[in-house]
Motif scaffolding. Sequence first.
Motif, PDB file in Angstrom:
ATOM      1  N   CYS A 163     -13.694 -11.858 -47.457  1.00  6.52           N
ATOM      2  CA  CYS A 163     -14.897 -12.513 -46.590  1.00  6.52           C
ATOM      3  C   CYS A 163     -15.546 -11.533 -45.612  1.00  6.52           C
ATOM      4  O   CYS A 163     -16.674 -11.738 -45.473  1.00  6.52           O
TER       5      CYS A 163
ATOM      6  N   ALA B 201     -23.685 -17.181 -51.047  1.00  5.70           N
ATOM      7  CA  ALA B 201     -22.613 -17.642 -52.150  1.00  5.70           C
ATOM      8  C   ALA B 201     -21.406 -17.796 -51.563  1.00  5.70           C
ATOM      9  O   ALA B 201     -20.899 -18.956 -51.829  1.00  5.70           O
ATOM     10  N   VAL B 202     -20.819 -16.879 -50.768  1.00  3.60           N
ATOM     11  CA  VAL B 202     -19.780 -16.876 -50.266  1.00  3.60           C
ATOM     12  C   VAL B 202     -19.441 -17.967 -49.259  1.00  3.60           C
ATOM     13  O   VAL B 202     -18.571 -18.835 -49.453  1.00  3.60           O
TER      14      VAL B 202
ATOM     15  N   SER C 153     -14.187 -15.993 -54.806  1.00  2.00           N
ATOM     16  CA  SER C 153     -14.182 -16.919 -55.829  1.00  2.00           C
ATOM     17  C   SER C 153     -12.831 -17.186 -56.632  1.00  2.00           C
ATOM     18  O   SER C 153     -12.292 -18.353 -57.062  1.00  2.00           O
TER      19      SER C 153
ATOM     20  N   VAL D 275     -17.563 -11.302 -53.229  1.00  2.00           N
ATOM     21  CA  VAL D 275     -17.774 -12.412 -53.938  1.00  2.00           C
ATOM     22  C   VAL D 275     -16.732 -12.672 -54.917  1.00  2.00           C
ATOM     23  O   VAL D 275     -16.413 -13.819 -54.946  1.00  2.00           O
ATOM     24  N   ARG D 276     -16.443 -11.773 -55.995  1.00  2.00           N
ATOM     25  CA  ARG D 276     -15.764 -12.067 -56.968  1.00  2.00           C
ATOM     26  C   ARG D 276     -14.199 -12.411 -56.558  1.00  2.00           C
ATOM     27  O   ARG D 276     -13.895 -13.219 -57.058  1.00  2.00           O
TER      28      ARG D 276
ATOM     29  N   MET E 109     -19.413 -21.549 -51.215  1.00  4.88           N
ATOM     30  CA  MET E 109     -17.968 -21.366 -51.774  1.00  4.88           C
ATOM     31  C   MET E 109     -16.900 -21.947 -50.965  1.00  4.88           C
ATOM     32  O   MET E 109     -16.286 -22.793 -51.186  1.00  4.88           O
TER      33      MET E 109
ATOM     34  N   GLN F  22     -25.639 -12.982 -51.775  1.00  2.56           N
ATOM     35  CA  GLN F  22     -24.182 -12.890 -51.778  1.00  2.56           C
ATOM     36  C   GLN F  22     -23.407 -13.660 -50.528  1.00  2.56           C
ATOM     37  O   GLN F  22     -22.352 -14.281 -50.794  1.00  2.56           O
TER      38      GLN F  22
ATOM     39  N   LEU G 106     -10.032 -18.571 -54.398  1.00  2.60           N
ATOM     40  CA  LEU G 106     -10.500 -20.024 -54.269  1.00  2.60           C
ATOM     41  C   LEU G 106      -9.765 -20.949 -55.574  1.00  2.60           C
ATOM     42  O   LEU G 106      -9.052 -21.858 -55.544  1.00  2.60           O
ATOM     43  N   ARG G 107     -10.071 -20.299 -56.613  1.00  2.00           N
ATOM     44  CA  ARG G 107      -9.491 -20.842 -57.890  1.00  2.00           C
ATOM     45  C   ARG G 107      -8.143 -20.880 -58.084  1.00  2.00           C
ATOM     46  O   ARG G 107      -7.413 -21.761 -58.620  1.00  2.00           O
TER      47      ARG G 107
END
Length: 192
Positions: A49, A117-118, A58, A54-55, A121, A114, A61-62
């Motif tokens: 962060c 998006a972060v 993500s 971003v990737r 999420m 971006q 978090l998954r």
Amino acid sequence: GGMLYAEGPICQAAYQNDFGQVWRWVKEDSTYANVQDGFNGDTPLICACRRGHVRIVSFLLRRNANVNLKNQKERTCLHYAVKKKFTFIDYLLIVLLMPVLLIGYFLMVSKTKQNEAVVRMLLDAGVEVNATDCYGCTALHYACEMKNQSLIPLLLEARADPTIKNKHGESSLDIARRLKFSQIELMLRKAC
């Protein structure tokens, strides 16, 4: 202590956007997603962060990375996602490419997207929007200080409280007023 050995590398990999390395550590042992480095207590998620990767955010978090872990400054990943500034290199590219078919402008827009998006999420993952750091500041305090207009509506939607005072006795609303950010002040007033 395999753990001790991993804490540095996985956090560093997350910071440097080395997706392969992060993936390898977490695949080997899912607890690595929440490891805190010995230096300042950053998690891989906080590191990602800080740089707006971003990737990696993500992916972590998954893999159930805990969004509410705090580092030694008592900051969560949200504080860093909001504090993320354009780097000097970003600015350089934006300025150099601005005259060329507006590439610089699009680069700026995509970096801003971006960032959004972060933050989105993290909010979806249940990050505590009003968590305060060692200075008593919430993510909203920093968003206002940095005039981060695109993020403020997201934070307010997630019930960020503009009236929380930091250790200087200043609320987000006070900051917007002091810095004369009238549009932001208006947004915050509506939320009160």
